[in-house]
Write an enzyme that holds these catalytic residues in place. Structure first.
Site, PDB file in Angstrom:
ATOM      1  N   ASP A   9      48.899  52.534  45.832  1.00  0.00           N
ATOM      2  CA  ASP A   9      48.212  52.573  44.537  1.00  0.00           C
ATOM      3  C   ASP A   9      47.422  53.881  44.398  1.00  0.00           C
ATOM      4  OD1 ASP A   9      47.452  51.655  42.072  1.00  0.00           O
ATOM      5  OD2 ASP A   9      45.980  50.212  42.809  1.00  0.00           O
ATOM      6  N   GLY A  10      47.215  54.290  43.152  1.00  0.00           N
ATOM      7  CA  GLY A  10      46.338  55.438  42.888  1.00  0.00           C
ATOM      8  C   GLY A  10      47.048  56.711  42.470  1.00  0.00           C
TER       9      GLY A  10
ATOM     10  N   ARG B  75      45.678  57.870  38.997  1.00  0.00           N
ATOM     11  CA  ARG B  75      44.316  58.426  39.079  1.00  0.00           C
ATOM     12  C   ARG B  75      44.312  59.798  39.738  1.00  0.00           C
ATOM     13  NH1 ARG B  75      41.844  53.056  41.485  1.00  0.00           N
ATOM     14  NH2 ARG B  75      44.036  52.466  41.334  1.00  0.00           N
ATOM     15  N   TRP B  76      45.137  59.971  40.739  1.00  0.00           N
ATOM     16  CA  TRP B  76      45.228  61.258  41.440  1.00  0.00           C
ATOM     17  C   TRP B  76      45.646  62.352  40.448  1.00  0.00           C
ATOM     18  CZ3 TRP B  76      49.026  64.892  42.262  1.00  0.00           C
ATOM     19  CH2 TRP B  76      48.828  65.788  43.323  1.00  0.00           C
TER      20      TRP B  76
ATOM     21  N   HIS C 172      53.153  60.284  40.845  1.00  0.00           N
ATOM     22  CA  HIS C 172      54.270  59.570  41.479  1.00  0.00           C
ATOM     23  C   HIS C 172      55.098  60.545  42.324  1.00  0.00           C
ATOM     24  CE1 HIS C 172      53.081  56.147  39.252  1.00  0.00           C
ATOM     25  NE2 HIS C 172      53.570  56.530  38.088  1.00  0.00           N
TER      26      HIS C 172
ATOM     27  N   THR D 156      57.580  43.667  39.568  1.00  0.00           N
ATOM     28  CA  THR D 156      58.137  42.984  38.389  1.00  0.00           C
ATOM     29  C   THR D 156      57.189  43.146  37.187  1.00  0.00           C
ATOM     30  OG1 THR D 156      57.182  40.971  39.357  1.00  0.00           O
ATOM     31  CG2 THR D 156      59.537  41.235  39.571  1.00  0.00           C
TER      32      THR D 156
ATOM     33  N   LEU E   5      63.734  53.156  62.552  1.00  0.00           N
ATOM     34  CA  LEU E   5      62.768  52.553  61.618  1.00  0.00           C
ATOM     35  C   LEU E   5      63.482  51.776  60.508  1.00  0.00           C
ATOM     36  CD1 LEU E   5      59.681  52.569  60.664  1.00  0.00           C
ATOM     37  CD2 LEU E   5      60.401  54.394  59.104  1.00  0.00           C
TER      38      LEU E   5
ATOM     39  N   ARG F 137      46.433  48.468  51.326  1.00  0.00           N
ATOM     40  CA  ARG F 137      46.435  48.807  49.900  1.00  0.00           C
ATOM     41  C   ARG F 137      45.534  50.007  49.719  1.00  0.00           C
ATOM     42  NH1 ARG F 137      46.786  45.513  44.515  1.00  0.00           N
ATOM     43  NH2 ARG F 137      46.549  47.246  43.089  1.00  0.00           N
TER      44      ARG F 137
ATOM     45  N   ARG G  11      43.019  43.563  45.837  1.00  0.00           N
ATOM     46  CA  ARG G  11      43.987  42.560  45.359  1.00  0.00           C
ATOM     47  C   ARG G  11      45.278  42.693  46.150  1.00  0.00           C
ATOM     48  NH1 ARG G  11      42.039  44.325  40.258  1.00  0.00           N
ATOM     49  NH2 ARG G  11      43.557  46.001  40.115  1.00  0.00           N
TER      50      ARG G  11
ATOM     51  N   GLU H 105      47.017  41.468  59.014  1.00  0.00           N
ATOM     52  CA  GLU H 105      45.684  42.071  58.938  1.00  0.00           C
ATOM     53  C   GLU H 105      45.663  42.957  57.689  1.00  0.00           C
ATOM     54  OE1 GLU H 105      43.026  41.638  61.022  1.00  0.00           O
ATOM     55  OE2 GLU H 105      44.207  40.092  62.026  1.00  0.00           O
TER      56      GLU H 105
HETATM   57  C1  FPP Z   1      50.869  52.872  41.775  1.00  0.00           C
HETATM   58  O1  FPP Z   1      50.058  53.880  41.250  1.00  0.00           O
HETATM   59  C2  FPP Z   1      52.173  53.431  42.086  1.00  0.00           C
HETATM   60  C3  FPP Z   1      53.353  53.028  41.549  1.00  0.00           C
HETATM   61  C4  FPP Z   1      53.440  51.938  40.538  1.00  0.00           C
HETATM   62  C5  FPP Z   1      54.617  53.698  41.857  1.00  0.00           C
HETATM   63  C6  FPP Z   1      54.778  54.064  43.308  1.00  0.00           C
HETATM   64  C7  FPP Z   1      55.961  54.907  43.420  1.00  0.00           C
HETATM   65  C8  FPP Z   1      56.077  55.963  44.261  1.00  0.00           C
HETATM   66  C9  FPP Z   1      55.048  56.388  45.228  1.00  0.00           C
HETATM   67  C10 FPP Z   1      57.323  56.751  44.251  1.00  0.00           C
HETATM   68  C11 FPP Z   1      58.407  55.975  44.903  1.00  0.00           C
HETATM   69  C12 FPP Z   1      59.291  56.899  45.569  1.00  0.00           C
HETATM   70  C13 FPP Z   1      59.794  56.693  46.786  1.00  0.00           C
HETATM   71  C14 FPP Z   1      60.598  57.778  47.380  1.00  0.00           C
HETATM   72  C15 FPP Z   1      59.586  55.458  47.540  1.00  0.00           C
HETATM   73  P1  FPP Z   1      49.481  53.732  39.785  1.00  0.00           P
HETATM   74  O2  FPP Z   1      50.380  54.476  38.858  1.00  0.00           O
HETATM   75  O3  FPP Z   1      49.285  52.301  39.445  1.00  0.00           O
HETATM   76  O4  FPP Z   1      48.121  54.489  39.938  1.00  0.00           O
HETATM   77  P2  FPP Z   1      46.759  54.191  39.140  1.00  0.00           P
HETATM   78  O5  FPP Z   1      46.334  52.793  39.527  1.00  0.00           O
HETATM   79  O6  FPP Z   1      45.830  55.236  39.658  1.00  0.00           O
HETATM   80  O7  FPP Z   1      47.073  54.322  37.683  1.00  0.00           O
END
Ligand code: FPP
Length: 234
Positions: A14-15, A18-19, A31, A60, A125, A182, A188, A201
């Site tokens: 997550d994040g 925001r990043w 992303h 989902t 892995l 997380r 959550r 854990e």
């Molecule tokens: C949550 O951050 C992140 C996602 C919903 C997408 C995660 C996807 C990737 C990291 C790319 C997947 C690629 C590979 C190669 C596995 P958010 O957008 O909810 O962030 P926020 O809460 O700060 O808005």
């Protein structure tokens, strides 16, 4: 069941948004950076003793996001993993996608099948990517599949044990996660691995996913090793 030489880490990444916003960038830039972090963590994980890594790439519930962001995430995943394939194969990484693939765009589904078949015989892995995944959907799907086997005379309700139920899950064959991380500060579980995380854990970190690194994972593993897991015992 988890055995001593297996270590399964699951991550809610997550994040990303925001990043990106903190840098004045579009959310998708988060992303993209998040995908780069996945690459680096997959490379580092075996050296840290991790034998399975399950990451939440698309839930989902994520269909509620703007269509262009949804399409970006799904295509980013297949484009990046397809690009990394030779490297993943040389690292012996087996990639498996868990989730409801019926609703994925056909080109994404086809790429997922190629990625899985190219890495199917890899014995290093286990990288499980949750794509269009929901924990409740996984449990419902397993219950329906078991009920269908009962209706077809291939199973009977009294046969159902936890191990048998495991065999109907999308994540079948993998030991339960030892650790669920997380990032980005939310406390959550957001419908991730609801059945599988019973004795995991939990680690909630303030770091945003694009800032996560092998050093962050190493510090989680260090704390994990200092925790006393009781599995309901004393
Ligand atoms: C949550 O951050 C992140 C996602 C919903 C997408 C995660 C996807 C990737 C990291 C790319 C997947 C690629 C590979 C190669 C596995 P958010 O957008 O909810 O962030 P926020 O809460 O700060 O808005």
């Amino acid at each position: 069941m988890t055995t001593d030489n297996q270590l399964h880490v699951a991550i809610v990444m997550d994040g990303n948004g925001r990043w990106a916003v903190a840098r004045g960038l579009p959310r998708v830039a988060g992303h993209r950076q998040g995908a780069q972090v996945v690459h680096d963590i997959v490379a580092a994980a075996p050296g840290l003793g991790v034998t399975a890594l399950t990451i939440f790439a698309f839930s989902t519930e994520n269909w509620k996001r703007p269509a262009d962001e949804v399409s970006y995430i799904l295509h980013l995943f297949v484009a990046m993993v397809t690009k990394w394939l030779p490297e993943l194969v040389s690292q012996h990484v087996r990639v498996r996608v868990i989730g409801d693939r019926g609703a994925l765009p056909p080109d994404v589904r086809a790429s997922v099948e190629t990625i899985e078949s190219r890495t199917a015989s890899c014995d290093g892995l286990h990288l499980n990517v949750a794509l269009n995944y929901g924990g409740r959907a996984e449990i419902l799907h397993a219950a329906q599949a078991f009920a269908a086997d009962c209706a077809a005379g291939k199973a009977s309700p009294s046969d159902l044990t936890e191990d048998r139920f495991d065999s109907y899950l999308w994540l079948r064959g993998e030991p339960a996660p030892d650790i669920v991380i997380r990032t980005a500060g939310e406390l959550r579980v957001s419908n991730f691995l609801l059945w599988e995380m019973a004795y995991a854990e939990l680690f909630f970190l303030d770091v945003l996913w694009p800032d996560f690194s092998a050093a962050t994972l190493e510090s989680v593993l260090q704390e994990f090793r200092s925790r006393h897991r009781r599995f309901g015992g004393s």
